[in-house]
Design an enzyme around this catalytic site. Structure first.
Site, PDB file in Angstrom:
ATOM      1  CD1 TRP A   1      39.278  43.080  36.460  1.00 55.26           C
ATOM      2  CD2 TRP A   1      39.930  40.940  36.438  1.00 55.26           C
ATOM      3  NE1 TRP A   1      39.493  42.696  37.760  1.00 55.26           N
ATOM      4  CE2 TRP A   1      39.902  41.385  37.775  1.00 55.26           C
ATOM      5  CE3 TRP A   1      40.318  39.629  36.184  1.00 55.26           C
ATOM      6  CZ2 TRP A   1      40.236  40.563  38.855  1.00 55.26           C
ATOM      7  CZ3 TRP A   1      40.647  38.812  37.243  1.00 55.26           C
ATOM      8  CH2 TRP A   1      40.609  39.277  38.563  1.00 55.26           C
ATOM      9  CG  HIS A   2      42.079  37.525  33.596  1.00 55.33           C
ATOM     10  ND1 HIS A   2      40.745  37.576  33.294  1.00 55.33           N
ATOM     11  CD2 HIS A   2      42.202  36.602  34.590  1.00 55.33           C
ATOM     12  CE1 HIS A   2      40.090  36.715  34.062  1.00 55.33           C
ATOM     13  NE2 HIS A   2      40.944  36.119  34.856  1.00 55.33           N
ATOM     14  N   GLY A   3      44.609  41.150  32.128  1.00 57.02           N
ATOM     15  CA  GLY A   3      45.892  41.725  31.768  1.00 57.02           C
ATOM     16  C   GLY A   3      45.761  42.631  30.560  1.00 57.02           C
TER      17      GLY A   3
END
Lengths: 464, 122
Positions: free
Chosen positions: A323-325
């Protein structure tokens, strides 16, 4: 539009005055807030406002589709409803990542790699997609009502204080606030002001300074860094990312409170945690609770035996990392935390409540989290290796200075303050009249801006 | 400050009964699960001080006025950077007058000196 800028100050002043002037006209006020939120977003990209609008309308329509009703709900409706925001997230955030990986795989077999699409990542896409999913799932579970009109849903998803970088506010928590007028007799001005001031301090004085003078130079060129530089840069990044992200959350909470809305707290002195599970109850609380309630528990949670629990924990954290990257280092970061959570669970290491064991737990947890931050911050896996290699390079420091060490130590030492220190400060200031508070806040803001480095770096979490 | 003596002292969302929409994060299940887990604290509570809107508006206006006094230089720079539109000239004239008045008071010079003496390096 960044919070600590003159443009935002002017924008907020106009919205603040108009919002309270329209307090007797709920619908007009909500249209105002929606319009203001689109103006806020259009400052980055006018075209992408249409994406926001489409996503919001999808969420609203999907909510109508999945709302519990008298008739049996076909089982395909909920997956279809959630697929909308997931597809938007997948396309904008992960399409190029998977194309690049597929290209690398094809190249091994001598085949031509497909061209990358060059998709521009919309600011805050992960946040507003998760909010859209929250609305759909909360409605499906009967925890929020399916709104008859799209207006309130659009205001919920795109309300400008949380639009770019959260906190991820639940539909069940926020929609009732959108549907009812704010009470003009009770604005928690003092706490809101303290949160905004604290956020400005953390962002402008600590995060920006540590980023530009310590973390960025070392992570950009780890081959030229000595052990002391690398070590201080890792600690510095731990301080920077907390100061940066919690600053945004605090300012968002304060700005929303001045408009009469409530966001729950998003950070709770995370480096006080004596275990990883405690860390995730203190760090980005709105995301960790979102993942818990909408992913981990639906996967089965801790029901179904130890092996399934471990699988669910790993899956949740790896997806949380992704989700973060869209990069393998974020997957590894999630896997590191997932493995740590699994190990804690099965070894019974939940963190001591007090005493020397708690301090030991805090120290170990902090350093494990710092190791994860290396994966998080380095530009690629080569950079990760470079930083870890630099830790063994015993040469005179080139970047680390006593001032930077002091700033890092100060930022981390804030975690040792009593958990309610802001509330204590509020109680000390409560007797001051409103004009004194206003002038005081103005002087404090001026001092922070004056003492900080020039310019405002974008918030780290905007890229997520 | 208001809020201590006037019941109810808060925005309605701070007083919602537990378990209902709009209640505290803990009541909504955002608190951690598990034995011994501490509830997530909130920044606001029934003890938070509150102001009526006219006082809050006055305080916000005063805060931004003070900021505008100290930031007259950047305001002038921003005015010079505006696109040429009807009214831009008037804005520039106003920004110049404002900056001139603040310079007469010595505010930008004082802040520049503070930045030079104690400011964190670029």
């Amino acid at each position: 539009m960044l919070f600590p800028t003159g443009v935002f100050a002017l924008f907020f002043l106009l919205v603040f005055l108009a919002h309270w002037a329209l307090r007797r006209h709920l619908l007009a006020d909500r249209w105002l807030l929606l319009g203001a939120s689109f103006v806020f977003y259009a400052h980055w990209s006018f075209e992408l406002c249409f994406l926001l609008l489409a996503l919001g309308l999808w969420a609203w329509g999907a909510g109508r589709l999945v709302a519990p009703g008298a008739h049996a709900r076909p089982p395909w409706r909920l997956p279809l409803a959630v697929a909308g925001p997931l597809l938007v997230l997948g396309w904008f955030k992960y399409a190029d990542f998977f194309l690049a990986e597929a290209g690398a795989l094809l190249a091994r077999f001598g085949l031509e790699a497909p061209p990358l699409l060059g998709i521009i990542l919309p600011v805050g896409i992960s946040f507003f997609c998760f909010q859209a999913i929250s609305y759909i799932l909360d409605v499906a579970r009967g925890e929020a009502r399916a709104e008859p009109s799209p207006l309130f849903v659009l205001v919920y998803i795109f309300f400008f204080p949380h639009l770019a970088a959260g906190p991820i506010v639940r539909a069940a928590h926020f929609l009732p606030q959108v549907a009812a007028p704010s009470d003009p007799r009770r604005i928690p001005f003092l706490m809101a002001g303290l949160l905004i001031l604290g956020g400005l301090c953390k962002k402008l004085l600590l995060a920006n300074t540590l980023a530009t003078q310590l973390v960025d130079p070392v992570f950009r060129d780890p081959e030229g860094a000595a052990a002391a530089d690398a070590l201080l840069a890792i600690y510095g990044y731990a301080a920077q990312i907390w100061c940066d992200f919690s600053a945004y959350s605090d300012m968002a909470i304060g700005v929303a409170a001045l408009l009469g809305f409530h966001f729950p707290r998003n950070f709770d002195q995370p480096y006080r945690a004596a275990s990883l599970s405690e860390f995730w109850r203190r760090w980005h609380i709105s995301l960790s609770s979102w993942l818990r309630d909408y992913l981990y528990i639906p996967l089965g949670g801790s029901r179904g035996g130890e092996a399934r629990t471990a699988r669910n924990l790993m899956l949740t954290m790896v997806l949380g990392g992704l989700w973060h990257g869209a990069a393998w280092r974020f997957v590894l970061w999630g896997a590191l935390h997932g493995a740590g959570l699994v190990a804690e669970r099965f070894l019974g290491l939940r963190g001591a409540v007090a005493g020397p064991r708690r301090w030991l737990g805090m120290l170990l947890t902090f350093h494990l989290v710092c190791l994860g931050w290396v994966l998080f911050r380095a530009p690629d896996m080569e950079g990760v290796g470079g930083i870890l290699t630099a830790l063994g390079r015993w040469e005179p420091a080139l970047v680390a200075t006593p001032l930077l060490a002091a700033l890092t130590a100060f930022a981390l030492a804030l975690h040792l303050l009593p958990g309610d220190w802001v509330e204590r400060l509020e109680r000390r200031l409560v007797a001051l009249p409103a004009p004194t508070l206003g002038v005081g806040f103005g002087v404090a803001i001026l001092l922070i801006v004056t003492l900080g480095p020039s310019g405002v770096a974008p918030f780290i979490y905007f890229q997520f | 400050m208001h809020g201590r003596a006037e019941p109810p002292p808060q925005q309605p969302w701070l007083l919602s009964p537990e378990g209902e929409p709009g209640a505290s994060p803990a009541a909504l299940g955002l608190a951690p699960h598990g034995a011994g887990a501490r509830p997530v604290p909130d920044d606001f509570s029934a003890c938070s001080a509150t102001l009526p809107v006219r006082h809050a508006v006055a305080a916000v206006l005063l805060a931004l006025l003070v900021v505008a006094m100290g930031r007259s230089g950047p305001i002038l720079d921003a005015a010079y950077g505006l696109d040429t539109l009807p009214g831009t000239e008037a804005l520039i004239t106003a920004a110049e007058a404002w900056h001139g008045a603040m310079q007469t008071l010595g505010i930008p010079q004082t802040l520049d000196a503070l930045h030079g003496a104690f400011g964190l390096a670029e």
